[in-house]
Design a protein around this motif. Structure first.
Motif, PDB file in Angstrom:
ATOM      1  N   LYS A   9      -6.739  11.377  -3.646  1.00  0.00           N
ATOM      2  CA  LYS A   9      -6.028  10.793  -2.496  1.00  0.00           C
ATOM      3  C   LYS A   9      -5.495  11.919  -1.593  1.00  0.00           C
ATOM      4  O   LYS A   9      -5.470  11.797  -0.374  1.00  0.00           O
ATOM      5  N   THR A  42      -8.733   2.746  -7.254  1.00  0.00           N
ATOM      6  CA  THR A  42      -7.304   2.710  -7.618  1.00  0.00           C
ATOM      7  C   THR A  42      -7.029   2.651  -9.125  1.00  0.00           C
ATOM      8  O   THR A  42      -5.874   2.484  -9.526  1.00  0.00           O
ATOM      9  N   SER A  47      -1.926   6.595   1.348  1.00  0.00           N
ATOM     10  CA  SER A  47      -1.907   7.527   0.231  1.00  0.00           C
ATOM     11  C   SER A  47      -0.797   7.116  -0.735  1.00  0.00           C
ATOM     12  O   SER A  47      -0.331   5.974  -0.699  1.00  0.00           O
ATOM     13  N   CYS A  49      -7.840   0.531   3.905  1.00  0.00           N
ATOM     14  CA  CYS A  49      -7.127   0.132   2.669  1.00  0.00           C
ATOM     15  C   CYS A  49      -7.994   0.261   1.421  1.00  0.00           C
ATOM     16  O   CYS A  49      -7.470   0.151   0.302  1.00  0.00           O
ATOM     17  N   ALA A  50      -9.300   0.454   1.571  1.00  0.00           N
ATOM     18  CA  ALA A  50     -10.176   0.518   0.391  1.00  0.00           C
ATOM     19  C   ALA A  50      -9.936   1.819  -0.366  1.00  0.00           C
ATOM     20  O   ALA A  50      -9.650   2.856   0.222  1.00  0.00           O
ATOM     21  N   ALA A  51     -10.030   1.749  -1.688  1.00  0.00           N
ATOM     22  CA  ALA A  51      -9.850   2.965  -2.503  1.00  0.00           C
ATOM     23  C   ALA A  51     -10.301   2.688  -3.926  1.00  0.00           C
ATOM     24  O   ALA A  51     -10.456   1.533  -4.333  1.00  0.00           O
ATOM     25  N   ASP A  99     -19.966  -0.083   2.211  1.00  0.00           N
ATOM     26  CA  ASP A  99     -19.597   0.804   1.103  1.00  0.00           C
ATOM     27  C   ASP A  99     -19.168   2.117   1.741  1.00  0.00           C
ATOM     28  O   ASP A  99     -19.980   2.786   2.402  1.00  0.00           O
ATOM     29  N   ILE A 100     -17.916   2.487   1.562  1.00  0.00           N
ATOM     30  CA  ILE A 100     -17.406   3.646   2.311  1.00  0.00           C
ATOM     31  C   ILE A 100     -18.030   4.969   1.861  1.00  0.00           C
ATOM     32  O   ILE A 100     -17.899   5.974   2.548  1.00  0.00           O
ATOM     33  N   TYR A 124      -6.672  10.779  -9.715  1.00  0.00           N
ATOM     34  CA  TYR A 124      -6.472   9.828  -8.614  1.00  0.00           C
ATOM     35  C   TYR A 124      -5.629  10.479  -7.508  1.00  0.00           C
ATOM     36  O   TYR A 124      -6.004  10.468  -6.334  1.00  0.00           O
ATOM     37  N   ILE A 178       2.481   5.155  -0.084  1.00  0.00           N
ATOM     38  CA  ILE A 178       3.109   3.964  -0.638  1.00  0.00           C
ATOM     39  C   ILE A 178       3.108   4.089  -2.169  1.00  0.00           C
ATOM     40  O   ILE A 178       2.526   5.033  -2.716  1.00  0.00           O
ATOM     41  N   GLY A 220      -8.919  -6.365  -1.523  1.00  0.00           N
ATOM     42  CA  GLY A 220      -7.853  -5.776  -2.338  1.00  0.00           C
ATOM     43  C   GLY A 220      -6.501  -6.341  -1.948  1.00  0.00           C
ATOM     44  O   GLY A 220      -6.392  -7.204  -1.077  1.00  0.00           O
ATOM     45  N   GLN A 221      -5.460  -5.812  -2.556  1.00  0.00           N
ATOM     46  CA  GLN A 221      -4.101  -6.334  -2.328  1.00  0.00           C
ATOM     47  C   GLN A 221      -3.648  -6.114  -0.877  1.00  0.00           C
ATOM     48  O   GLN A 221      -3.240  -7.042  -0.195  1.00  0.00           O
ATOM     49  N   LEU A 222      -3.726  -4.871  -0.420  1.00  0.00           N
ATOM     50  CA  LEU A 222      -3.171  -4.554   0.897  1.00  0.00           C
ATOM     51  C   LEU A 222      -4.075  -5.025   2.041  1.00  0.00           C
ATOM     52  O   LEU A 222      -3.593  -5.625   3.008  1.00  0.00           O
ATOM     53  N   VAL A 256       2.398  -0.785  -5.863  1.00  0.00           N
ATOM     54  CA  VAL A 256       2.037  -1.868  -4.940  1.00  0.00           C
ATOM     55  C   VAL A 256       1.852  -3.213  -5.662  1.00  0.00           C
ATOM     56  O   VAL A 256       1.240  -3.271  -6.726  1.00  0.00           O
TER      57      VAL A 256
HETATM   58  N1  LIG Z   1      -2.040  -0.143  -6.060  1.00  0.00           N
HETATM   59  C1  LIG Z   1      -1.060   0.761  -6.026  1.00  0.00           C
HETATM   60  O1  LIG Z   1      -0.091   0.718  -6.805  1.00  0.00           O
HETATM   61  C2  LIG Z   1      -1.095   1.857  -4.974  1.00  0.00           C
HETATM   62  C3  LIG Z   1      -0.096   2.846  -5.002  1.00  0.00           C
HETATM   63  C4  LIG Z   1      -0.113   3.840  -4.030  1.00  0.00           C
HETATM   64  C5  LIG Z   1      -1.100   3.862  -3.066  1.00  0.00           C
HETATM   65  N2  LIG Z   1      -2.067   2.908  -3.078  1.00  0.00           N
HETATM   66  C6  LIG Z   1      -3.109   2.973  -2.040  1.00  0.00           C
HETATM   67  O2  LIG Z   1      -2.955   1.850  -1.195  1.00  0.00           O
HETATM   68  C7  LIG Z   1      -4.224   1.384  -0.720  1.00  0.00           C
HETATM   69  C8  LIG Z   1      -4.395  -0.090  -1.037  1.00  0.00           C
HETATM   70  O3  LIG Z   1      -4.293  -0.287  -2.449  1.00  0.00           O
HETATM   71  P1  LIG Z   1      -4.549  -1.708  -3.129  1.00  0.00           P
HETATM   72  O4  LIG Z   1      -3.582  -1.830  -4.264  1.00  0.00           O
HETATM   73  O5  LIG Z   1      -4.624  -2.764  -2.085  1.00  0.00           O
HETATM   74  O6  LIG Z   1      -5.990  -1.462  -3.742  1.00  0.00           O
HETATM   75  P2  LIG Z   1      -6.957  -2.515  -4.482  1.00  0.00           P
HETATM   76  O7  LIG Z   1      -6.280  -3.828  -4.613  1.00  0.00           O
HETATM   77  O8  LIG Z   1      -7.488  -1.826  -5.698  1.00  0.00           O
HETATM   78  O9  LIG Z   1      -8.131  -2.691  -3.418  1.00  0.00           O
HETATM   79  C9  LIG Z   1      -8.995  -1.647  -3.110  1.00  0.00           C
HETATM   80  C10 LIG Z   1     -10.271  -2.263  -2.574  1.00  0.00           C
HETATM   81  O10 LIG Z   1     -11.185  -1.198  -2.255  1.00  0.00           O
HETATM   82  C11 LIG Z   1     -12.474  -1.633  -2.640  1.00  0.00           C
HETATM   83  N3  LIG Z   1     -13.399  -0.522  -2.834  1.00  0.00           N
HETATM   84  C12 LIG Z   1     -13.545   0.286  -3.917  1.00  0.00           C
HETATM   85  N4  LIG Z   1     -14.560   1.150  -3.722  1.00  0.00           N
HETATM   86  C13 LIG Z   1     -15.060   0.875  -2.485  1.00  0.00           C
HETATM   87  C14 LIG Z   1     -16.149   1.415  -1.732  1.00  0.00           C
HETATM   88  N5  LIG Z   1     -16.905   2.404  -2.200  1.00  0.00           N
HETATM   89  N6  LIG Z   1     -16.387   0.888  -0.506  1.00  0.00           N
HETATM   90  C15 LIG Z   1     -15.643  -0.111  -0.019  1.00  0.00           C
HETATM   91  N7  LIG Z   1     -14.625  -0.682  -0.697  1.00  0.00           N
HETATM   92  C16 LIG Z   1     -14.341  -0.183  -1.923  1.00  0.00           C
HETATM   93  C17 LIG Z   1     -12.235  -2.382  -3.928  1.00  0.00           C
HETATM   94  O11 LIG Z   1     -13.333  -3.199  -4.225  1.00  0.00           O
HETATM   95  P3  LIG Z   1     -13.670  -3.548  -5.775  1.00  0.00           P
HETATM   96  O12 LIG Z   1     -12.483  -4.283  -6.299  1.00  0.00           O
HETATM   97  O13 LIG Z   1     -14.911  -4.344  -5.633  1.00  0.00           O
HETATM   98  O14 LIG Z   1     -13.854  -2.210  -6.442  1.00  0.00           O
HETATM   99  C18 LIG Z   1     -10.979  -3.189  -3.573  1.00  0.00           C
HETATM  100  O15 LIG Z   1     -11.283  -4.402  -2.959  1.00  0.00           O
HETATM  101  C19 LIG Z   1      -5.255   2.321  -1.377  1.00  0.00           C
HETATM  102  O16 LIG Z   1      -5.539   3.371  -0.492  1.00  0.00           O
HETATM  103  C20 LIG Z   1      -4.523   2.878  -2.589  1.00  0.00           C
HETATM  104  O17 LIG Z   1      -5.012   4.150  -2.972  1.00  0.00           O
HETATM  105  C21 LIG Z   1      -2.079   1.898  -4.006  1.00  0.00           C
END
Ligand SMILES: NC(=O)c1ccc[n+]([C@@H]2O[C@H](COP(=O)([O-])OP(=O)(O)OC[C@H]3O[C@@H](n4cnc5c(N)ncnc54)[C@H](OP(=O)(O)O)[C@@H]3O)[C@@H](O)[C@H]2O)c1
Length: 285
Positions: A129, A62, A100, A58-60, A36-37, A125, A148, A10-12, A151
């Protein structure tokens, strides 16, 4: 120090592993195929065998709008998955960092939210969280929760990439102007994450780039910095832009607690955007 990072695709997660490597901190990045979490036994096995000092989670799930129709999956990943990790961290007595969101707040008023303010999520969502936060708080003492927002990172889909694509394809976009918050560049956040995980200054923090803007203002700055001033950007009210999940209008979050604990704040968001556009090969300034 040795850490395990979930969500490395993922991004983070991607940027956290990179930042650890830059600082000679051993980091094991795992993706869903490796752990797989939602699979309790896999979480137990992978974290135990990794013999780490901390888990940076960091997995979620999203996909904020899709979550409204996929409540069970979203909860299994964001709440139960987080609990699975927290339980192992408790047993092994290691640190955990959980990310979160501003979406745990209901968005009323204009005052920046403090970490201890009441949580009242408006969408699925945000609710899941929040449940993840509760699991971490209830099970652990050695935890960091970083809220955060908005993102963007090199590795994944985000608002900046969507705007650049729509601008190129359509030449015009309508963007909501009544939700105010702060963008967060994962490369900047990763530095704070790695600073923080090496301390024992546990607790809930807000961590975004500095400054507040609306999504409309964010979009205008993206096109300005990308040299795409010909794209027509129209500000609209959220009511004119119906989506499945309700979003908070006030997503301003106070970062005072970072100062109080001696952590360096992230740079202003316009500066972060400039470096990001350069990184993805899109900066024409
Ligand atoms: N993006 C935002 O704007 C935002 C805003 C506030 C908070 N956050 C939080 O910040 C954190 C990082 O966000 P991000 O933007 O980096 O998220 P992201 O790019 O969507 O990456 C999340 C990763 O988690 C993986 N994942 C999903 N289900 C899973 C499972 N069951 N077991 C293991 N891995 C799994 C996804 O894999 P797949 O792609 O294969 O599903 C993906 O690689 C998360 O906790 C998110 O809730 C994000």
């Amino acid at each position: 120090m040795k850490v395990l990072v979930t969500g490395v695709k993922g991004q983070l997660g991607y940027d956290v592993v990179l930042e650890c490597k830059k600082r000679n901190i051993e980091a094991i990045g795992v993706e869903i195929d490796e752990m797989d979490i939602t699979d309790k036994a896999a979480v137990e096995k992978v974290i135990t065998e990794a013999q780490v000092d901390a888990v940076i989670h960091c997995a979620a799930y999203t996909a904020v709008d899709a979550a409204e129709d996929n409540v069970d999956l979203c909860r299994r990943v964001n709440a139960d998955g987080t609990k699975n990790i927290a339980e192992v961290c408790k047993r092994l007595d290691i640190k955990m960092m959980y990310f979160s969101t501003d979406y745990v707040f209901d968005g009323h008023g204009e005052r920046p939210w403090q970490p201890e303010d009441e949580r009242k999520p408006l969408n699925v969502y945000g609710q899941t969280k929040y449940e993840g936060e509760l699991a971490v708080e209830e099970l652990l003492q050695k935890y960091f929760i970083l809220r955060i927002s908005w993102v963007f990172g090199v590795n994944g889909k985000n608002f900046v990439k969507t705007m650049l694509r729509l601008g190129k394809e359509k030449g015009a976009v309508s963007v909501v102007n009544d939700q105010i918050g702060s963008p967060t560049y994962t490369a900047d956040l990763a530095r704070l994450v790695v600073d923080m995980i090496q301390t024992d200054k546990y607790g809930i923090y807000h961590a975004t780039n500095e400054g507040f803007c609306s999504w409309y203002e964010f979009a205008c700055e993206i096109f300005k910095q990308a040299g795409m001033m010909d794209v027509k950007v129209t500000p609209v009210d959220s009511t004119a832009f119906p989506v499945k999940a309700l979003r908070p209008k006030n997503s301003r979050m106070s970062k005072d607690k970072l100062d109080a604990n001696g952590f360096k704040r992230l740079p202003i968001w316009q500066d972060a955007l400039q470096r990001y556009l350069k990184e993805i090969g899109c900066n024409e300034i």
